[in-house]
Design an enzyme around this catalytic site. Structure first.
Site, short mmCIF file in Angstrom:
data_model
loop_
_atom_site.label_atom_id
_atom_site.label_comp_id
_atom_site.label_asym_id
_atom_site.label_seq_id
_atom_site.Cartn_x
_atom_site.Cartn_y
_atom_site.Cartn_z
N ASP A 295 69.39 -16.97 92.47
CA ASP A 295 70.92 -16.46 92.21
C ASP A 295 70.83 -16.11 90.59
OD1 ASP A 295 70.16 -18.88 90.43
OD2 ASP A 295 71.70 -20.14 91.88
N GLU B 214 65.62 -18.21 99.50
CA GLU B 214 66.57 -19.15 99.06
C GLU B 214 68.08 -18.83 99.25
OE1 GLU B 214 65.63 -22.06 95.67
OE2 GLU B 214 67.54 -21.33 95.03
N GLU C 23 76.12 -17.81 88.95
CA GLU C 23 75.26 -17.78 89.83
C GLU C 23 75.83 -17.83 91.33
OE1 GLU C 23 75.09 -19.67 87.16
OE2 GLU C 23 73.12 -19.44 86.26
N HIS D 31 71.16 -27.14 81.04
CA HIS D 31 71.40 -25.58 80.34
C HIS D 31 72.60 -24.59 80.95
CE1 HIS D 31 69.20 -24.89 84.45
NE2 HIS D 31 69.64 -23.68 84.28
N ARG E 96 75.28 -22.33 81.75
CA ARG E 96 76.37 -21.63 81.05
C ARG E 96 77.60 -22.28 81.14
NH1 ARG E 96 73.26 -17.32 81.40
NH2 ARG E 96 73.39 -15.60 79.82
N HIS F 20 65.94 -26.80 76.72
CA HIS F 20 65.77 -25.35 77.08
C HIS F 20 65.98 -24.35 75.61
CE1 HIS F 20 67.38 -21.44 78.45
NE2 HIS F 20 67.22 -21.55 79.64
C1 UD1 Z 1 68.87 -18.24 83.37
C2 UD1 Z 1 69.85 -18.13 84.90
C3 UD1 Z 1 70.14 -19.41 85.38
C4 UD1 Z 1 68.69 -20.32 85.58
C5 UD1 Z 1 68.26 -20.44 84.19
C6 UD1 Z 1 66.83 -21.23 84.38
C7 UD1 Z 1 71.13 -16.01 84.81
C8 UD1 Z 1 72.60 -15.57 84.42
N1 UD1 Z 1 70.95 -17.31 84.51
O1 UD1 Z 1 69.84 -19.03 82.42
O2 UD1 Z 1 70.80 -19.07 86.59
O3 UD1 Z 1 69.31 -21.64 86.00
O4 UD1 Z 1 67.98 -19.02 83.71
O5 UD1 Z 1 66.43 -21.59 83.03
O6 UD1 Z 1 70.48 -15.39 85.30
N2 UD1 Z 1 65.29 -18.16 76.05
C9 UD1 Z 1 64.21 -18.01 75.33
N3 UD1 Z 1 62.91 -17.98 76.04
C10 UD1 Z 1 62.98 -18.28 77.20
C11 UD1 Z 1 63.90 -18.27 78.21
C12 UD1 Z 1 65.28 -18.38 77.39
O7 UD1 Z 1 64.13 -17.71 74.24
O8 UD1 Z 1 61.75 -18.32 77.85
C13 UD1 Z 1 66.69 -18.20 75.28
C14 UD1 Z 1 67.12 -16.68 74.87
O9 UD1 Z 1 67.60 -16.75 73.69
C15 UD1 Z 1 68.06 -16.22 75.80
C16 UD1 Z 1 68.56 -17.42 76.13
O10 UD1 Z 1 67.66 -18.66 76.18
O11 UD1 Z 1 68.79 -15.10 75.37
C17 UD1 Z 1 69.36 -17.58 77.66
O12 UD1 Z 1 68.59 -17.03 78.57
P1 UD1 Z 1 69.20 -16.55 80.04
O13 UD1 Z 1 68.12 -16.08 80.92
O14 UD1 Z 1 70.20 -15.33 79.58
O15 UD1 Z 1 70.09 -17.76 80.54
P2 UD1 Z 1 69.84 -19.16 81.04
O16 UD1 Z 1 70.80 -20.04 80.61
O17 UD1 Z 1 68.35 -19.58 80.69
N1 UDP Z 2 60.84 -27.08 84.74
C1 UDP Z 2 59.73 -26.93 84.05
N2 UDP Z 2 59.77 -27.33 82.65
C2 UDP Z 2 60.67 -27.97 82.25
C3 UDP Z 2 62.00 -28.38 82.84
C4 UDP Z 2 62.12 -27.64 84.13
O1 UDP Z 2 58.90 -26.42 84.63
O2 UDP Z 2 60.67 -28.37 81.15
C5 UDP Z 2 61.02 -26.74 86.24
C6 UDP Z 2 61.64 -27.73 87.41
O3 UDP Z 2 60.44 -28.54 87.77
C7 UDP Z 2 61.96 -26.92 88.28
C8 UDP Z 2 62.38 -25.51 87.65
O4 UDP Z 2 62.09 -25.63 86.22
O5 UDP Z 2 60.98 -26.45 89.29
C9 UDP Z 2 63.95 -25.57 87.41
O6 UDP Z 2 64.46 -24.54 86.45
P1 UDP Z 2 65.65 -24.41 85.64
O7 UDP Z 2 66.23 -26.03 85.61
O8 UDP Z 2 65.38 -23.70 84.41
O9 UDP Z 2 66.64 -23.59 86.54
P2 UDP Z 2 67.58 -23.82 87.73
O10 UDP Z 2 66.57 -24.42 88.82
O11 UDP Z 2 68.58 -24.38 87.39
O12 UDP Z 2 67.98 -22.51 88.20
#
Ligand code: UD1
Ligand code: UDP
Length: 384
Positions: free
Chosen positions: A100, A122, A136, A210, A212, A243
């Site tokens: 999602d 999924e 999502e 994490h 939004r 995160h």
């Molecule tokens: C995204 C997904 C969310 C998922 C989450 C998992 C969307 C809208 N959201 O949210 O569904 O649950 O990933 O973690 O698709 N960043 C880094 N390095 C990384 C990853 C993120 O620096 O490896 C920082 C960056 O500043 C980035 C911010 O995190 O701009 C947000 O990342 P983004 O993918 O936009 O949103 P998430 O909250 O991670």
């Molecule tokens: N996870 C990880 N390292 C971390 C935190 C979570 O590998 O420090 C794994 C966790 O086991 C799960 C996945 O990341 O498989 C969940 O990802 P996240 O919570 O970022 O996203 P969501 O599932 O909410 O979309």
């Protein structure tokens, strides 16, 4: 010679990568039926690379789109613009997307623009609330509207798809590939430096947050509760892999940064995370994937949200929706710490999300859809 099916898997964030990894590896090892093309959008950069390294997956294409302050429009427009020409060049028979995220929706949309079949891994999870989780819930509804083939993890997710009039013959109940991944990561000889600084007789609480819709005040409220519980319970240690989103980091450091029994650490790789989760007393999270993994590990979860698209775990008793109100979160934490018989009941409830064979069912369903095999996979059923 029989025609092979060209499957392009597109994903971009940590959770998609963890749950697509078993499928990529499965596709790559079945040379007989499939040609596998892996595309990462890198909506996440560091957290995606951690997973690719662990599972030894080398993408064929890396869109490298992540920016530090990316907006939803940035992600959507960059994925659509860069993925289009790759689809044009590769012409896969089917594009697989997962879950999602905004990568999921944008990749499905691009495949639709190119008249390529879409398989949604999924599929069918719903809160029916457009605002939560945001964005999502709409990403998954829109992706299901665009999809041709549905891999629903549970009978509940299939029922949701049927309610929206998706064709029953294209919906397969597979279990969740999160459990397939989990079966490969848990180890009895595990070591991590954070465990060296925690007294093993203490109760370790693992935290992630994490979403939004939780950024800002809701997150702050939860952190205040954690701070109070740690202050009042000397037997509690908290491990929180934070995160990388700067909006999360700032609040975590501000509220939780100066308590010696709260360990704020960088995101863990998936092997470390699963093994630390397996050693925790309970978990607090707003994550989706962790709600699926925790029942397999026998760990109670306080879900830091008001609703969930994963109601099976709530019905089984492993997940408790506590929201983000500071007092409610504190009460729920204290209850798990104090009521041992309740804790034991939760820890022993069944896992409704998978049996480790979701990948096998998904590959068989794809082969069946393209008439390479005569039988559809048997539906996943949780053990009673
Ligand atoms: C995204 C997904 C969310 C998922 C989450 C998992 C969307 C809208 N959201 O949210 O569904 O649950 O990933 O973690 O698709 N960043 C880094 N390095 C990384 C990853 C993120 O620096 O490896 C920082 C960056 O500043 C980035 C911010 O995190 O701009 C947000 O990342 P983004 O993918 O936009 O949103 P998430 O909250 O991670
Ligand atoms: N996870 C990880 N390292 C971390 C935190 C979570 O590998 O420090 C794994 C966790 O086991 C799960 C996945 O990341 O498989 C969940 O990802 P996240 O919570 O970022 O996203 P969501 O599932 O909410 O979309």
């Amino acid at each position: 010679m029989k025609k092979k099916i060209k499957v392009m898997s597109v994903f971009g964030t940590r959770p998609e990568a963890i749950k697509m990894a078993p499928i990529i590896l499965g596709l790559q090892s079945d040379h007989h039926n499939f040609t596998s093309v892996t595309v990462v959008t890198a909506q996440h950069r560091e957290m995606l690379d951690q997973v690719l390294n662990i599972f030894n997956i080398r993408p064929d294409y890396d869109l490298n789109i992540m920016h530090k302050q990316q907006s939803l429009e940035d992600i959507t427009s960059r994925v659509i613009t860069i993925l289009g020409p790759i689809l044009e060049k590769e012409h896969p028979d089917i594009v697989l997307v997962h879950g999602d995220t905004t990568t999921t929706f944008s990749a499905a949309m691009t495949a639709f623009y190119h008249s390529i079949a879409i398989g949604h891994v999924e599929a069918g999870l719903r809160t029916w609330n457009k605002e939560s989780p945001f964005p999502e819930e709409m990403n998954r509804q829109l992706t299901d509207t665009l999809s041709d083939l549905y891999f629903a993890p549970t009978s509940q997710s299939k029922a949701n798809l049927l309610k929206e009039n998706h064709s029953a013959e294209n919906i397969f109940i597979t279990g969740n590939t999160a459990i397939d991944a989990l079966n490969q990561t848990i180890s009895h000889n595990f070591h991590h430096q954070v465990l060296d600084v925690i007294d093993p007789t203490k109760k370790m609480v693992l935290v992630t947050m994490h979403r939004r819709e939780n950024l800002g005040m809701p997150m702050r409220q939860v952190f205040y509760a954690i701070r109070r519980v740690v202050r009042d319970n000397p037997e509690v240690e908290v491990v929180y892999p934070v995160h990388p989103n700067p909006k999360v980091r700032m609040v975590a450091k501000d509220v939780l940064g100066d308590q010696p029994r709260i360990h704020l650490i960088d995101p863990l790789d998936v092997i470390d995370f699963h093994n630390i989760a397996a050693r925790s007393y309970f978990i607090m999270t707003d994550s989706g994937g962790i709600q699926e993994e925790a029942p397999s590990l026998g760990k109670p979860v306080l879900v830091l949200r008001d609703n969930t698209e994963r109601p099976e775990g709530v019905a089984a008793g492993t997940l408790k929706l506590v929201g983000t109100n500071s007092n409610k979160v504190e009460i729920a934490m204290q209850e798990l710490l104090e009521d041992k018989s309740k804790y034991d009941r939760i820890a022993n409830s069944v896992n409704p999300y998978g049996d480790g064979k979701a990948t096998q069912r998904i590959l068989q369903a794809i082969a069946y859809y393209f008439h390479l095999v005569g039988n559809a996979p048997m539906a996943f059923q949780p053990n009673p």
